[in-house]
Design an enzyme around this catalytic site. Structure first.
Site, short mmCIF file in Angstrom:
data_model
loop_
_atom_site.label_atom_id
_atom_site.label_comp_id
_atom_site.label_asym_id
_atom_site.label_seq_id
_atom_site.Cartn_x
_atom_site.Cartn_y
_atom_site.Cartn_z
N HIS A 1 1.20 -1.55 -0.09
CA HIS A 1 0.32 0.52 -0.20
C HIS A 1 1.15 0.55 0.29
O HIS A 1 1.96 1.21 0.47
CB HIS A 1 -0.39 0.37 0.83
N GLU B 1 1.47 3.78 1.77
CA GLU B 1 1.97 4.07 3.23
C GLU B 1 3.27 3.18 3.07
O GLU B 1 5.08 4.00 3.28
CB GLU B 1 1.15 3.60 4.75
N CYS C 1 -5.16 0.77 6.24
CA CYS C 1 -5.95 -0.84 6.52
C CYS C 1 -5.13 -1.13 8.03
O CYS C 1 -3.97 -0.92 9.11
CB CYS C 1 -5.64 -1.56 5.77
N CYS D 1 -1.34 -1.70 7.49
CA CYS D 1 -0.53 -0.51 7.36
C CYS D 1 -1.09 0.28 8.60
O CYS D 1 0.25 0.78 9.37
CB CYS D 1 -0.96 0.78 5.94
N TRP E 1 -18.09 12.55 -36.63
CA TRP E 1 -17.97 11.97 -34.95
C TRP E 1 -18.99 13.28 -34.91
O TRP E 1 -18.84 14.22 -35.47
CB TRP E 1 -16.16 12.64 -34.44
N GLY F 1 -29.17 4.16 -26.55
CA GLY F 1 -29.88 4.56 -26.08
C GLY F 1 -30.36 3.39 -25.30
O GLY F 1 -31.50 3.68 -24.94
N ALA G 1 -29.10 2.11 -23.38
CA ALA G 1 -28.80 2.93 -22.16
C ALA G 1 -29.84 2.65 -20.76
O ALA G 1 -29.36 3.00 -20.26
CB ALA G 1 -28.60 4.39 -21.94
N ALA G 2 -31.20 2.60 -22.16
CA ALA G 2 -32.05 2.61 -21.05
C ALA G 2 -32.52 1.83 -20.07
O ALA G 2 -32.43 1.54 -18.71
CB ALA G 2 -33.28 2.87 -21.81
#
Length: 365
Positions: A57, A59, A82, A91, A177, A297, A300-301
């Site tokens: 980690h 640290e 942790c 850690c 695009w 779409g 996505a819905a």
């Protein structure tokens, strides 16, 4: 008991922790992004960040960097140290052994295995601990990690680009695009922070995308395709798995079709009923945390309705394409009144050259 004052120097050091943490964006899941700085006599004597799962980690790297000078020093870390044995030792114990004098942390770890335990252990050892420096920024950096821990599913981001009149393509389906180069470059940067990118079969057939970071970083996310019937092109950029891995979720268990794709290095996962929720459950089991939806779409819905989208990134281009049948970014959600519309919160609006980016979180999140 009054809270200790936070100095401008504390804020600067925590911002440095966040800078270090971002170096591993897209590489640490299911672990969080964490950075650490060790300071003595007003000077930085050690720095570190968590580079990937299985590695020490932040640290630990910072303590190694500081060496013996860490004794009596102040340690800044963006997430609570942790206090449990996971893939690596705690850690908190390492900080106690190093005999540091003070720990300044950005936020409490939401992981129930930690959740204040690391802070308590440090204080029990006589180490001064300050919590909550730059907490909002620390939480935002690890919003995917936090969501995964609390909700047991990956954090979903819906990204789309549309014209000023709300179209993602012309009536012919042509979409290259919608937005400018700067917006597309930003999308590549966002992909570099994600564990997976999801599209539907229609996007594969119409756009033949790469779904890579296009060299922004070395990290490319897992490319995921949702298709019920496996009716996909034989030649497709996504089948080039030397660049990035590709996984297909499908209801079609035709062994011949699956073998053709398997021979190209594509992973095939067959499910009884293909839904966004099922896919995200599989990705959670794969230990993924941050997923970008770049679908059309209709899908996505479904993803929104399934509760798999928490954040929206909408790029709006100053163009008008028209067309009553031209596709929109989100399909039917069965909402019949404007008062039923999904309301985004914590909105951020920014200009990307001539485009506008609106970011926000779905209210239910």
């Amino acid at each position: 008991m009054t809270e200790p004052e936070v100095s401008d120097f504390d804020i600067q050091m925590m911002q440095r922790c966040l800078q270090l943490a971002r170096r591993a964006a897209g590489k640490t899941s299911p672990n969080p992004l964490v950075g650490s700085v060790i300071v003595k006599d007003g000077k930085i004597i050690g720095e570190g960040f968590h580079p990937e799962v299985g590695q020490p980690h932040a640290e630990i790297f910072a303590l190694r960097d500081a060496g013996e000078a860490a004794r009596g020093a102040t340690v800044y870390v963006s997430l609570e140290p942790c206090n449990h044995h996971g893939r690596t030792p705690p850690c908190s114990e390492a900080l106690i052994e190093a005999q540091v004098a003070k720990v300044v942390t950005g936020m409490v770890d939401p992981d129930p295995r930690v959740a204040g335990g690391g802070i308590a252990k440090l204080r029990d050892a006589g180490i001064e601990v300050i919590v909550g420096v730059e907490e909002t920024a620390c939480r935002q950096l690890n919003e995917a990690f936090i969501h995964r821990v609390l909700h047991k599913q990956p954090f979903g981001i819906l990204k789309y680009a549309m014209t000023l009149d709300g179209k993602i393509a012309a009536t012919t389906g042509h979409s290259a695009w919608v937005t400018g180069k700067a917006s597309r470059h930003l999308v590549h940067q966002v992909r570099s922070t994600c564990d997976a990118v999801i599209i539907g079969g229609n996007t594969v057939r119409k756009d033949n995308p790469n779904l890579t970071t296009h060299g922004v970083t070395e990290h490319n996310p897992l490319r995921v395709v949702m298709t019920r019937n496996l009716d996909l092109p034989q030649d497709c950029n996504l089948w080039n798995t030397d660049i990035a891995p590709t996984t297909i979720f499908t209801e079609n268990n035709d062994p011949a079709l699956q073998q053709q794709l398997f021979n190209r290095g594509v992973e095939i996962i067959t499910v009884a009923a293909l839904t966004p929720k099922i896919v995200m459950e599989h990705l959670y089991q794969k230990e993924l945390a941050k997923v970008l939806w770049e679908c059309g779409g209709t899908l996505a819905a479904r993803a929104i309705a399934d509760g798999t989208i928490q954040k929206v990134m909408a790029f709006i281009a100053p163009k008008i394409i028209g067309g009553t049948s031209a596709p929109s970014p989100v399909g039917d959600l069965d909402l019949t009144a404007m008062t039923d519309a999904l309301q985004l919160k914590n909105i951020v609006v920014q200009a990307i050259e001539s485009d506008i980016l609106i970011e926000g979180y779905i209210q239910s999140y």
